[in-house]
Enzyme design. Structure first.
Site, mmCIF file in Angstrom:
data_model
loop_
_atom_site.group_PDB
_atom_site.id
_atom_site.type_symbol
_atom_site.label_atom_id
_atom_site.label_comp_id
_atom_site.label_asym_id
_atom_site.label_seq_id
_atom_site.Cartn_x
_atom_site.Cartn_y
_atom_site.Cartn_z
ATOM 1 N N PHE A 127 49.335 67.537 37.234
ATOM 2 C CA PHE A 127 50.335 66.956 36.349
ATOM 3 C C PHE A 127 49.748 66.841 34.944
ATOM 4 O O PHE A 127 48.577 66.473 34.788
ATOM 5 C CB PHE A 127 50.758 65.578 36.871
ATOM 6 C CG PHE A 127 52.095 65.137 36.361
ATOM 7 C CD1 PHE A 127 53.257 65.625 36.931
ATOM 8 C CD2 PHE A 127 52.193 64.253 35.301
ATOM 9 C CE1 PHE A 127 54.505 65.225 36.454
ATOM 10 C CE2 PHE A 127 53.426 63.846 34.827
ATOM 11 C CZ PHE A 127 54.587 64.332 35.393
ATOM 12 N N ASP A 208 43.929 62.170 42.367
ATOM 13 C CA ASP A 208 45.211 61.595 41.969
ATOM 14 C C ASP A 208 46.116 61.622 43.201
ATOM 15 O O ASP A 208 46.470 62.689 43.698
ATOM 16 C CB ASP A 208 45.806 62.444 40.832
ATOM 17 C CG ASP A 208 47.163 61.941 40.357
ATOM 18 O OD1 ASP A 208 47.829 61.194 41.106
ATOM 19 O OD2 ASP A 208 47.571 62.323 39.242
ATOM 20 N N TYR A 233 55.723 53.972 42.022
ATOM 21 C CA TYR A 233 57.178 54.052 41.893
ATOM 22 C C TYR A 233 57.790 55.242 42.623
ATOM 23 O O TYR A 233 58.999 55.402 42.650
ATOM 24 C CB TYR A 233 57.609 54.077 40.423
ATOM 25 C CG TYR A 233 56.881 55.089 39.554
ATOM 26 C CD1 TYR A 233 57.211 56.435 39.580
ATOM 27 C CD2 TYR A 233 55.884 54.673 38.692
ATOM 28 C CE1 TYR A 233 56.559 57.349 38.779
ATOM 29 C CE2 TYR A 233 55.228 55.578 37.874
ATOM 30 C CZ TYR A 233 55.560 56.914 37.921
ATOM 31 O OH TYR A 233 54.898 57.813 37.123
ATOM 32 N N LYS A 234 56.965 56.077 43.249
ATOM 33 C CA LYS A 234 57.487 57.215 44.000
ATOM 34 C C LYS A 234 57.704 56.803 45.455
ATOM 35 O O LYS A 234 58.632 56.069 45.768
ATOM 36 C CB LYS A 234 56.533 58.404 43.865
ATOM 37 C CG LYS A 234 56.335 58.888 42.423
ATOM 38 C CD LYS A 234 55.396 60.075 42.362
ATOM 39 C CE LYS A 234 55.024 60.454 40.936
ATOM 40 N NZ LYS A 234 56.183 60.910 40.133
ATOM 41 N N ARG A 383 62.789 70.673 43.624
ATOM 42 C CA ARG A 383 62.112 69.815 44.598
ATOM 43 C C ARG A 383 63.145 68.958 45.326
ATOM 44 O O ARG A 383 64.031 68.376 44.707
ATOM 45 C CB ARG A 383 61.085 68.905 43.916
ATOM 46 C CG ARG A 383 59.968 69.641 43.212
ATOM 47 C CD ARG A 383 58.821 68.709 42.843
ATOM 48 N NE ARG A 383 59.263 67.513 42.136
ATOM 49 C CZ ARG A 383 58.457 66.527 41.750
ATOM 50 N NH1 ARG A 383 57.168 66.575 42.044
ATOM 51 N NH2 ARG A 383 58.922 65.480 41.104
#
Length: 423
Positions: A127, A208, A233-234, A383
């Site tokens: 990312f 990560d 938050y995922k 996705r």
């Protein structure tokens, strides 16, 4: 392959985690397949925020040490509850900061260039924010990122080869930072092998876990991983901007953090107000500032559900959902130009499906218009994340039928093939 809706309903009837769906606020008339970007709000997370507000109202400043959840110890408590999800001991984990601030902290602490060992090893598929942070840390140490940041290339643009990463662990590498799961393709890296190989060469390594924590079990302490960091938050469903987390292996306890701050201190010494830091003797020393209590509170509710469901059960259902997705795609959508670009092997697949199509951006817009919330990734990726705690097999089946209709009727052609401001 059974493609009937009744089979999806049968799978839902066998689902031991199905009741957790009732815990979440599901947007009306929506199939939400974007939990790998932002998880849904749960009733328990909502209640935890209300409770934190009530604590502030009731105790004022005494909330730091009084009430059901004293604020002074909240980051460590949440770290302890998070620890089973990643295979760590409670004192190795703390909830603090954001993904990128934690990466800055950990890089500042573990990147110790000396002699010819001056380079950081990363990859080309990570990312962007991780790469921004690593380049920034190199510049702060006086090194040119163009020369001192090594990025392992992908052979196909979607996945990384373990051998290629190991081959890049050269004598001049001082630190390795890699994703646990690639955010596009969902590939799960072989963290154990990579850690073993890094340590054979005397290189600290960190991961990560933003796209794996809450959907993929880890054994960080057993593997000997030096450090890790993640957002909440995922898959952890703690809300937009919720407080992140980090892990530091206990073998590194006792050292001073690279970026010291108010909450880096030993709790017993913190309010002695001395100008010489006495570091906390656990992962808590990698905190910098005061805990963001209202942004951490949702985790109190959300993590409670993970403890009840069990990360191994979550992983099992997640793999079943993605496998069902793949089988339906291969059966129902073979003639529409889609490429399934995520790993097929279960041990290598994270919690989402990754499709490639030349019209991916406009297909995502058409899906959303028809009630399915996907996620577009430039240049041509779609996705779809069926989350174990709140998505059903019937929703996977419906998503495939909606996608098939969109392609049959060419509904996507009414949209521009460009991403929105946020993709």
């Amino acid at each position: 392959m059974n493609t009937e809706k009744a089979y999806a309903a049968y799978l839902d009837q066998q689902d031991e985690l199905a009741n957790f769906r009732d815990e979440f606020y599901i947007p009306e008339n929506t199939i939400y397949m974007d939990g790998n970007s932002l998880g849904l709000l749960s009733k328990r997370a909502e209640q935890a925020v209300d409770d934190m507000m009530a604590s502030w109202k009731t105790y004022a400043i005494d909330g730091w040490t009084n009430g059901n959840e004293p604020w002074y110890y909240l980051s460590e408590k949440l770290g302890a509850v998070t620890a089973p999800l990643i295979g760590a001991s409670p004192e190795e984990v703390v909830v603090t900061g954001s993904t990128t601030t934690n990466l800055h902290q950990l890089t500042a602490s573990f990147y110790q260039p000396e002699g010819k060992k001056t380079k950081i090893l990363a990859d080309t598929l990570n990312f962007p924010s991780d790469i921004y942070a690593l380049k920034s840390q190199l510049k702060l140490k006086g090194y040119n990122p163009d020369e001192h940041l090594i990025q392992v290339e992908s052979n196909d643009g979607n996945m990384l080869d373990t051998k290629d990463i190991i081959d890049a662990m050269a004598d001049d590498v001082a630190l390795i930072v890699l994703p646990g799961v690639l955010y596009r393709s969902g590939q799960v890296l072989d963290m154990k092998t990579l850690t073993d190989e890094a340590h054979r060469r005397g290189i600290p390594i960190g991961f990560d876990l933003c796209h794996s924590i809450g959907s993929v079990p880890h054994q960080l302490s057993k593997w000997g991983v030096d450090f890790a960091f993640w957002c909440t938050y995922k898959h952890l469903n703690a809300g937009p901007g919720s407080v992140a987390g980090l892990y530091v292996n206990r073998k590194h306890f006792g050292r001073e953090p690279g970026l010291a701050g108010w909450f880096s201190s030993s709790k017993e010494k913190q309010f002695d107000m001395e100008h010489t830091l006495t570091p906390a003797q656990d992962a808590g020393t990698y905190q910098i500032g005061t805990p963001h209590l209202l942004s951490a509170a949702p985790l109190l509710g959300s993590l409670e559900m993970f403890a009840q469901a069990g990360i191994d059960n979550i992983r099992q259902k997640s793999l079943q959902l993605t496998q069902y997705f793949i089988e339906l795609l291969e059966t129902e959508l073979t003639d529409y130009g889609f490429t399934i670009a995520n790993p097929r092997k279960t041990e290598e697949r994270g919690g989402h499906i990754y499709l490639e199509h030349p019209d991916a951006a406009r297909i995502c817009k058409a899906l959303k218009a028809d009630g399915v919330v996907p996620d577009f990734r430039k240049p041509n990726g779609i996705r779809l994340a069926p989350v174990a705690l709140y998505n059903s097999f019937t929703e996977v089946w419906k998503t495939i039928q909606i996608l098939k209709t969109i392609m049959n009727e060419e509904r996507y052609k009414q949209y521009e093939n460009e991403r929105g401001i946020i993709a």
